[in-house]
Design a protein around this motif. Structure first.
Motif, PDB file in Angstrom:
ATOM      1  N   GLY A   1      41.673  28.316  47.428  1.00 41.22           N
ATOM      2  CA  GLY A   1      41.029  28.710  48.671  1.00 41.22           C
ATOM      3  C   GLY A   1      40.532  30.141  48.635  1.00 41.22           C
ATOM      4  O   GLY A   1      40.933  30.949  47.795  1.00 41.22           O
ATOM      5  N   ASP A   2      39.657  30.459  49.576  1.00 40.61           N
ATOM      6  CA  ASP A   2      39.104  31.804  49.692  1.00 40.61           C
ATOM      7  C   ASP A   2      40.127  32.796  50.219  1.00 40.61           C
ATOM      8  O   ASP A   2      39.922  33.995  50.137  1.00 40.61           O
ATOM      9  CB  ASP A   2      37.885  31.797  50.627  1.00 40.61           C
ATOM     10  N   ASP A   3      41.240  32.281  50.758  1.00 45.31           N
ATOM     11  CA  ASP A   3      42.230  33.150  51.392  1.00 45.31           C
ATOM     12  C   ASP A   3      43.284  33.684  50.423  1.00 45.31           C
ATOM     13  O   ASP A   3      44.187  34.408  50.827  1.00 45.31           O
ATOM     14  CB  ASP A   3      42.909  32.396  52.537  1.00 45.31           C
ATOM     15  N   GLU A   4      43.171  33.351  49.140  1.00 44.01           N
ATOM     16  CA  GLU A   4      44.142  33.842  48.157  1.00 44.01           C
ATOM     17  C   GLU A   4      43.460  34.766  47.161  1.00 44.01           C
ATOM     18  O   GLU A   4      42.238  34.801  47.065  1.00 44.01           O
ATOM     19  CB  GLU A   4      44.833  32.678  47.456  1.00 44.01           C
ATOM     20  N   LYS A   5      44.267  35.503  46.419  1.00 43.62           N
ATOM     21  CA  LYS A   5      43.727  36.434  45.424  1.00 43.62           C
ATOM     22  C   LYS A   5      42.904  35.640  44.411  1.00 43.62           C
ATOM     23  O   LYS A   5      43.355  34.637  43.856  1.00 43.62           O
ATOM     24  CB  LYS A   5      44.873  37.161  44.719  1.00 43.62           C
ATOM     25  N   PHE A   6      41.678  36.119  44.172  1.00 42.64           N
ATOM     26  CA  PHE A   6      40.760  35.399  43.298  1.00 42.64           C
ATOM     27  C   PHE A   6      41.280  35.365  41.870  1.00 42.64           C
ATOM     28  O   PHE A   6      41.724  36.365  41.324  1.00 42.64           O
ATOM     29  CB  PHE A   6      39.372  36.045  43.339  1.00 42.64           C
ATOM     30  N   MET A   7      41.230  34.194  41.269  1.00 41.78           N
ATOM     31  CA  MET A   7      41.651  33.916  39.904  1.00 41.78           C
ATOM     32  C   MET A   7      43.066  34.388  39.609  1.00 41.78           C
ATOM     33  O   MET A   7      43.357  34.941  38.554  1.00 41.78           O
ATOM     34  CB  MET A   7      40.676  34.498  38.878  1.00 41.78           C
TER      35      MET A   7
ATOM     36  N   THR B   1      37.157  36.086  32.137  1.00 40.26           N
ATOM     37  CA  THR B   1      35.858  36.195  32.797  1.00 40.26           C
ATOM     38  C   THR B   1      35.494  34.953  33.595  1.00 40.26           C
ATOM     39  O   THR B   1      34.457  34.930  34.266  1.00 40.26           O
ATOM     40  CB  THR B   1      34.735  36.473  31.767  1.00 40.26           C
ATOM     41  N   TYR B   2      36.325  33.922  33.547  1.00 41.47           N
ATOM     42  CA  TYR B   2      36.032  32.681  34.270  1.00 41.47           C
ATOM     43  C   TYR B   2      35.999  32.940  35.774  1.00 41.47           C
ATOM     44  O   TYR B   2      36.840  33.648  36.320  1.00 41.47           O
ATOM     45  CB  TYR B   2      37.090  31.605  33.967  1.00 41.47           C
ATOM     46  N   GLY B   3      35.005  32.361  36.416  1.00 44.33           N
ATOM     47  CA  GLY B   3      34.916  32.455  37.865  1.00 44.33           C
ATOM     48  C   GLY B   3      34.075  33.609  38.360  1.00 44.33           C
ATOM     49  O   GLY B   3      33.885  33.765  39.563  1.00 44.33           O
TER      50      GLY B   3
END
Length: 146
Positions: free
Chosen positions: A21-27, A105-107
């Protein structure tokens, strides 16, 4: 430029019902593991399809006396070969995405370096451009084609 960080391959518990989700730390580790598993499963599915195509092509050695049957056989064979080629290219993209997971680098968008939305990655795990960058790219293609 995509952000690079050192990643180590480690097993992370990811519940079966987990959706990034958008609400968690990315990657974060869980998100990275989720996409790694999704890519591996997709690759296994494609490999199974490819095996079926090879078996079909090898088993279809029939002599057709009717020219129409020969044409149909050749058209079917060409379609199978094109499908196999598309799947081969898709496996390469999956492998590339797996390498990006490993190098951190993914994402991240290849053009802007911004994070690609987890929803976009869930729908298209091999995405290399953010939705905005992809739309700009497609608009440019339409302008060049038109």
């Amino acid at each position: 430029m995509a952000k690079k960080k050192s990643t180590t391959t480690k097993t992370v518990a990811v519940p079966n019902d987990y959706v990034p989700g958008d609400d968690e730390k990315f990657m974060n580790d869980r998100m990275r593991e989720y996409f790694r598993r999704k890519l591996l499963a997709w690759r296994e599915e494609i490999t199974a399809q490819t095996r079926g195509t090879v078996e079909y092509l090898q088993g279809e050695r029939v002599n057709h006396p009717d020219p129409t049957d020969v044409a149909t056989y050749n058209a079917d064979r060409q379609l199978e070969l094109r499908t196999k080629d598309r799947l081969r290219k898709l496996v390469r993209k999956i492998d590339s995405a797996m390498a990006r997971i490993e190098d951190g680098t993914y994402g991240y968008c290849e053009e802007t370096g911004d994070p690609i939305s987890p929803r976009r990655l869930d729908a298209r795990p091999i995405a290399t451009l953010s939705l905005e960058a992809q739309e700009m790219h497609e608009r440019g293609e339409r302008l060049r084609a038109g």
